[in-house]
Design an enzyme around this catalytic site. Sequence first.
Site: not given
Ligand code: DMJ
Length: 688
Positions: A205, A209, A354, A527, A615
Amino acid sequence: MSLTQRSHAEDYWGNSGRPRSPNGHTNGGLASKLESFMDKKELPMYKDKPYNYSGSRKYIPLYRQKRVISGAILAVIGLAYWFGIFSPSAVKSKSRDTNRSAWNWLSSPATSAYVDWDDRREKVKEAFMLSWDGYEQYAWGFDEYHPISKTGRQMDSKGKGMGWIIVDALDTLMIMNLTSRLSHAREWISTSLDYNQDHEVNTFETTIRMLGGLLSAHYLSTAFPDMAPLTDDDQGAPGEDLYLEKAADLAGRLIGAFDSNSGVPYASVNLKTSKGKESHEDGGASSTAEASSLQLEFKYLAMLTGEKNYWESAEKVIQVIDDNGMEDGLLPIFIYATTGSFRDNNIRLGSRGDSYYEYLIKQYLQTSCEEPIYQEMWNQTLAGVRKWLITYSTPNHFTVLAERPFGLGGKLEGKMDHLVCFMPGTIALGVTGGLTIEEVKNAGLWSEKEEEEMALAIELTKTCWGMYQITATGLAPEIAHFQLGEHPHMESDGILASKEMTRGAHAAWKDDYIIKVNDHHNLQRPETVESLFYMWRITGDEKYREWGWEMFTSFVKYSAAENGAGFTSLANANDLPPLLKDNMESFWLAETLKYFYLLFSPNDLLPLDTIVINTEAHIFPRFKLARGLKTGWERKARDEKGRIIQPARGDGKGDRKALQDSIPSGKVHTTKVEETGQQVPLVEATPP
Ligand code: DMJ
């Protein structure tokens, strides 16, 4: 937003809300009041430069032009801001806009022959400003924002804060050209953000982020200088490399997570000591997605700084994973950092699985198709998804990307996390590399494979859109289950065409979907709109923008907090009025609203074939291999199921056919296996 607009919105938003449960709130009459908010058509002027993006190729958006506002004007605005003239509380007491004309914006898309996408984009920007300003007013500097109680909280109670919301939102501020808010964020990063904190953070995370947010801010502010605040050159102002310096400092701390026996990163890392730590749960295993989607960030940083160890640590993870030789490239969702081997057999592309898949194709695109190994892995995996996981709901044949909780030999479970909805857009991106379908066809690069994969992307997008249609609020549940029948029909049994999703609260097709009581919350996730954005850019089909607009209006109607404090998650998206949850996720600003904004923007804003989006929706450039950075590993030879085979004696040419058959559209050539020196067949992928 003008002063009057702003106070108008606050006035309206301030009257709503009916307590519903111990900690629940409703936004009851808010929807009608929001119509007035949505009716404002002026360009936002409050604290910000006007942003007149016309969409024409000839038109140069403001952030790409040379600086247009003099330092003197900025200084005046800045002073006004800091002395409170424009502060949120000051704005409250200013005169109020009394124009409350009702604009039925819900019916607008259906009845109007001409849709003003620029206007819709401005609505997204206004929703962002309300969210940001609520955070700025009530929780500035905190990692979490709770818009209902109007409080903030640090993720680590003893910590100083990580800039979780501020850093995650930086590049959206830039893309939306919200320069004064960006200046405030930048000033906070310069003066208050200190990663030298003695506590553990989640490796993944924090990478996607914070590191991703800082690197994206660096990219956008250097590639498009007019996106950045204009005070960099002033004495005492943060230096031009602020974002990159912070990113490098953070990465130097995170990199200790990779210091495991296997090279697979630990789930957590201490920011002060840079020491990795196993997960407290799951028998100490890291989640596969978390361990394996850090590459875009560390590789871009390596390219910027020339520090190869970032590159090598990140790519080593993929090598270790690939050396497990999992059948058809489908991975269990837990992996041990200590051994590099998987735990259990649970296979899914939702939570914990994912972004591993997402980063395969994106690594290939990031280095401008110069690392075919990642395209090969993506092709193998997508073929595996189609073989083992793609099925159809009954009786309406919606395409479902299902799960195999007990491994490939186990029962199929008709379940899709909302998280899986990144996949249709990523499939489309894999098909065209970010070009339009038309461009790829004109280049003569369209074959049956591309046709089938794009058809799959289209159907999966529809299934994800259906997740929004089935609830009372028009907002998706966290998880949907599907009726599959006793013997699920797989794609390999023949592709089924889905039936129409007719309108109406009780339309029969909705019975194909099941929402379980534990799954009916909505966390403002991105998503589906992410996929809509890719699908719109790649197919040019306007229905994706219309679907996005409908989703956005549902967010505005049902997830708004009281008093204009922003937007919040829903504890139950399938009830009216919905039960609210007191939390605004940082990805609401970083991803969800950014994708809505890009979906409604002209396509030449950040052309898809020039960038790669991480992501967490942070924007990185594509680049060519340079500075001695290159693919430092080779795949081991596989059998027809994608499992590793022992290198053949001799030149290994006998394995060519099996390999060629197992990997769609790959070309086989002979190459060397590092460990043995023997020649064995590997696959050379064909670029899109
Ligand atoms: C985000 O922090 C990122 O997209 C992560 O890969 C998966 N989930 C959250 C958003 O839903």
